[in-house]
Design a protein around this motif. Structure first.
Motif, PDB file in Angstrom:
ATOM      1  N   ALA A 125       0.893  -1.300  -0.024  1.00 59.19           N
ATOM      2  CA  ALA A 125       0.102   0.130  -0.084  1.00 59.19           C
ATOM      3  C   ALA A 125       0.990   1.325  -0.027  1.00 59.19           C
ATOM      4  O   ALA A 125       0.961   2.132   0.947  1.00 59.19           O
ATOM      5  N   PRO A 126       1.721   1.532  -1.224  1.00 57.77           N
ATOM      6  CA  PRO A 126       2.468   2.591  -1.042  1.00 57.77           C
ATOM      7  C   PRO A 126       1.453   3.925  -1.116  1.00 57.77           C
ATOM      8  O   PRO A 126       0.587   4.035  -1.984  1.00 57.77           O
ATOM      9  N   ASP A 127       2.173   4.989  -0.280  1.00 58.29           N
ATOM     10  CA  ASP A 127       1.288   6.294  -0.565  1.00 58.29           C
ATOM     11  C   ASP A 127      -0.015   6.285   0.006  1.00 58.29           C
ATOM     12  O   ASP A 127      -1.169   7.247  -0.270  1.00 58.29           O
ATOM     13  N   PHE A 128      -0.374   5.241   0.642  1.00 56.88           N
ATOM     14  CA  PHE A 128      -1.868   5.216   1.231  1.00 56.88           C
ATOM     15  C   PHE A 128      -2.445   6.413   2.061  1.00 56.88           C
ATOM     16  O   PHE A 128      -3.767   6.614   2.041  1.00 56.88           O
ATOM     17  N   THR A 129      -1.856   7.106   2.749  1.00 57.11           N
ATOM     18  CA  THR A 129      -1.953   8.136   3.522  1.00 57.11           C
ATOM     19  C   THR A 129      -2.833   9.194   2.519  1.00 57.11           C
ATOM     20  O   THR A 129      -3.775   9.788   2.915  1.00 57.11           O
ATOM     21  N   GLU A 130      -1.823   9.400   1.424  1.00 56.33           N
ATOM     22  CA  GLU A 130      -2.227  10.501   0.579  1.00 56.33           C
ATOM     23  C   GLU A 130      -3.349  10.212  -0.628  1.00 56.33           C
ATOM     24  O   GLU A 130      -4.352  10.821  -0.747  1.00 56.33           O
ATOM     25  N   ASP A 131      -3.430   8.860  -0.923  1.00 54.17           N
ATOM     26  CA  ASP A 131      -4.236   8.373  -1.975  1.00 54.17           C
ATOM     27  C   ASP A 131      -5.415   7.777  -1.730  1.00 54.17           C
ATOM     28  O   ASP A 131      -6.524   7.749  -2.286  1.00 54.17           O
ATOM     29  N   SER A 132      -5.566   7.286  -0.499  1.00 53.21           N
ATOM     30  CA  SER A 132      -6.937   6.269   0.069  1.00 53.21           C
ATOM     31  C   SER A 132      -7.398   6.801   1.232  1.00 53.21           C
ATOM     32  O   SER A 132      -8.587   7.253   1.483  1.00 53.21           O
ATOM     33  N   MET A 133      -6.585   6.921   2.084  1.00 55.95           N
ATOM     34  CA  MET A 133      -6.960   7.510   3.573  1.00 55.95           C
ATOM     35  C   MET A 133      -7.452   8.774   3.778  1.00 55.95           C
ATOM     36  O   MET A 133      -8.595   8.926   4.185  1.00 55.95           O
ATOM     37  N   TRP A 134      -6.869   9.491   3.344  1.00 58.18           N
ATOM     38  CA  TRP A 134      -7.256  11.288   3.318  1.00 58.18           C
ATOM     39  C   TRP A 134      -8.548  11.177   2.399  1.00 58.18           C
ATOM     40  O   TRP A 134      -9.552  11.866   3.031  1.00 58.18           O
ATOM     41  N   PRO A 135      -8.535  11.042   1.266  1.00 60.83           N
ATOM     42  CA  PRO A 135      -9.866  10.963   0.398  1.00 60.83           C
ATOM     43  C   PRO A 135     -10.893  10.407   0.850  1.00 60.83           C
ATOM     44  O   PRO A 135     -11.913  10.669   0.637  1.00 60.83           O
ATOM     45  N   GLY A 136     -10.723   9.093   1.661  1.00 59.02           N
ATOM     46  CA  GLY A 136     -11.756   8.505   2.480  1.00 59.02           C
ATOM     47  C   GLY A 136     -12.182   8.905   3.482  1.00 59.02           C
ATOM     48  O   GLY A 136     -13.394   8.483   4.017  1.00 59.02           O
ATOM     49  N   LEU A 137     -11.631   9.986   4.029  1.00 59.09           N
ATOM     50  CA  LEU A 137     -12.424  10.517   5.203  1.00 59.09           C
ATOM     51  C   LEU A 137     -13.545  11.595   5.016  1.00 59.09           C
ATOM     52  O   LEU A 137     -13.544  12.079   3.869  1.00 59.09           O
ATOM     53  N   THR A 138     -14.539  11.762   5.735  1.00 55.01           N
ATOM     54  CA  THR A 138     -15.442  12.726   5.644  1.00 55.01           C
ATOM     55  C   THR A 138     -14.882  14.149   5.960  1.00 55.01           C
ATOM     56  O   THR A 138     -14.010  14.250   6.389  1.00 55.01           O
ATOM     57  N   ASP A 139     -15.653  15.095   5.403  1.00 56.68           N
ATOM     58  CA  ASP A 139     -15.365  16.694   5.946  1.00 56.68           C
ATOM     59  C   ASP A 139     -15.122  16.765   7.166  1.00 56.68           C
ATOM     60  O   ASP A 139     -14.373  17.437   7.505  1.00 56.68           O
ATOM     61  N   ALA A 140     -16.100  16.333   7.903  1.00 53.41           N
ATOM     62  CA  ALA A 140     -15.892  16.652   9.248  1.00 53.41           C
ATOM     63  C   ALA A 140     -14.632  15.688   9.842  1.00 53.41           C
ATOM     64  O   ALA A 140     -14.196  16.556  10.847  1.00 53.41           O
ATOM     65  N   GLN A 141     -14.180  14.850   9.351  1.00 50.96           N
ATOM     66  CA  GLN A 141     -13.145  14.060  10.061  1.00 50.96           C
ATOM     67  C   GLN A 141     -11.785  14.918   9.451  1.00 50.96           C
ATOM     68  O   GLN A 141     -10.835  15.011  10.364  1.00 50.96           O
ATOM     69  N   ARG A 142     -11.723  15.426   8.271  1.00 51.81           N
ATOM     70  CA  ARG A 142     -10.704  16.067   7.901  1.00 51.81           C
ATOM     71  C   ARG A 142     -10.629  17.270   8.694  1.00 51.81           C
ATOM     72  O   ARG A 142      -9.295  17.741   8.990  1.00 51.81           O
ATOM     73  N   ALA A 143     -11.738  17.922   8.750  1.00 52.50           N
ATOM     74  CA  ALA A 143     -11.910  19.155   9.724  1.00 52.50           C
ATOM     75  C   ALA A 143     -11.205  19.065  10.988  1.00 52.50           C
ATOM     76  O   ALA A 143     -10.420  19.895  11.598  1.00 52.50           O
ATOM     77  N   GLU A 144     -11.641  17.990  11.752  1.00 54.71           N
ATOM     78  CA  GLU A 144     -11.184  17.454  12.997  1.00 54.71           C
ATOM     79  C   GLU A 144      -9.591  17.360  13.064  1.00 54.71           C
ATOM     80  O   GLU A 144      -9.012  17.944  13.985  1.00 54.71           O
ATOM     81  N   ILE A 145      -9.060  16.752  12.067  1.00 55.00           N
ATOM     82  CA  ILE A 145      -7.677  16.712  12.135  1.00 55.00           C
ATOM     83  C   ILE A 145      -7.105  17.890  12.052  1.00 55.00           C
ATOM     84  O   ILE A 145      -5.949  17.984  12.694  1.00 55.00           O
ATOM     85  N   LEU A 146      -7.502  18.535  11.059  1.00 54.02           N
ATOM     86  CA  LEU A 146      -6.716  19.926  10.844  1.00 54.02           C
ATOM     87  C   LEU A 146      -6.969  20.959  11.994  1.00 54.02           C
ATOM     88  O   LEU A 146      -6.049  21.759  12.236  1.00 54.02           O
TER      89      LEU A 146
END
Length: 246
Positions: A125-146
Motif C-alpha cells: 500500500a504505497p502512498d496510502f495516507t495521501e491516495d486512499s486514507m485522506w480522500p476516504g475521510l469525511t469533511d468533518a473528520q478532515r476538519a477535526e484532524i486539521l
C-alpha cells in the motif's frame, strides 16, 4: 524470547531473530499490526525449516515496542525498519512487506538498494495516507484532524480504534514513492487479492507501471482478502520468496 533494539532516536524495538543462511528474510508488518500476526509467524516457521535467516519486529508504537501508536508516522516507522535492517541483519535481504510494510519496503529500497536482494509485496500500500486514507475521510473528520490534530476511526480487525493524526498525513506527503523515480534493481513479486477491502487493485497496477524494474511480476488472487493469510495465500508468499532467493 523477544529481544530489544535501542534505536538512535531513542525508541526500543521488540524483535525476534532467527539465525540461518542468506539471503535472509525481513518481514515488515502493516499499519497498526504487529509481529505476532499469521503471516509473520508462518514465515518464521518456514524460514527455520529452510535454515534461512529471518527477522520480524514491531515498529515503535506497535506490539511490544516502545511508544504510542498515535505519536508515530510513516517516516518514524521507516526509520525503525532502516535501523532493524542495518543493525540486526547482514548482507542483502529479501524484504516481505505487508500492506503499509510494502510502502516501508520501497522506502528502504530507495535508501539502501544494495541491502535488498529482492522485494515481495503482499497487498502493498504505497502512498496510502495521501491516495486512499485522506480522500476516504469525511469533511468533518478532515476538519477535526486539521483543527484538533487527530480523529479516530473504527477498526474492522479488533476493538482498538485507529487514531489518525495531522502529523501522520503531513509526514506521509514527505514519504511518497509513486510521484518520483522509483528504481528497483532487483526481483520484485507483488500479490494482491481481488476482494481486498483496504487496497484497491489499481494500487499494485500503478506501482508496476511506475517502477523501473528488470524483473517485476504481479499476481492477482481471485477472492483473496486483505489478510492474505489462507493456507493457499501463505504458500504463495513462501513460493515467491523461494523463487527470488536465487
Amino acid at each position: 524470547m523477544v529481544e530489544y533494539l535501542d534505536t538512535s532516536a531513542g525508541r526500543k524495538l521488540a524483535y525476534h531473530k532467527t539465525n540461518g543462511k542468506g539471503p535472509g528474510v525481513v518481514f515488515l508488518g502493516g499499519f497498526m499490526s504487529d509481529m505476532s500476526g499469521t503471516k509473520a509467524i508462518h514465515l518464521e516457521d518456514w524460514a527455520r525449516s529452510q535454515g534461512r535467516a529471518f527477522l520480524r519486529f514491531d515498529y515503535s508504537g506497535h506490539g511490544e515496542s516502545s511508544g504510542a501508536f498515535a505519536d508515530g508516522c510513516i517516516g518514524d516507522w521507516a526509520e525503525d525498519a532502516l535501523e532493524a535492517l542495518s543493525k540486526l541483519t547482514e548482507g542483502p535481504q529479501i524484504l516481505v512487506g505487508s500492506s503499509m510494510g510494502g510502502w516501508i519496503a520501497l522506502l528502504l529500497a530507495r535508501k539502501l538498494p544494495k541491502r535488498v536482494h529482492a522485494l515481495v509485496g503482499v497487498a502493498a500500500a504505497p502512498d496510502f495516507t495521501e491516495d486512499s486514507m485522506w480522500p476516504g475521510l469525511t469533511d468533518a473528520q478532515r476538519a477535526e484532524i486539521l483543527e484538533q490534530g487527530q480523529t479516530s476511526l473504527p477498526n474492522s480487525y479488533d476493538d482498538t480504534p485507529y487514531i489518525l493524526t495531522r502529523r501522520l498525513f503531513e509526514d506521509g506527503k514527505a514519504q511518497l514513492v509513486l510521484r518520483t523515480a522509483l528504481d528497483l534493481p532487483f526481483p520484485v513479486r507483488l500479490m494482491q487479492g481481488t476482494r481486498d477491502e483496504a487496497v484497491e487493485i489499481s494500487v499494485p497496477l500503478r506501482l508496476c507501471e511506475h517502477a523501473t524494474c528488470p524483473d517485476l511480476r504481479l499476481t492477482l488472487v481471485k477472492d483473496a482478502d486483505h489478510r492474505f493469510s489462507t493456507p493457499e495465500c501463505l504458500g504463495m508468499i513462501t513460493a515467491a520468496i523461494s523463487e527470488v532467493s536465487q
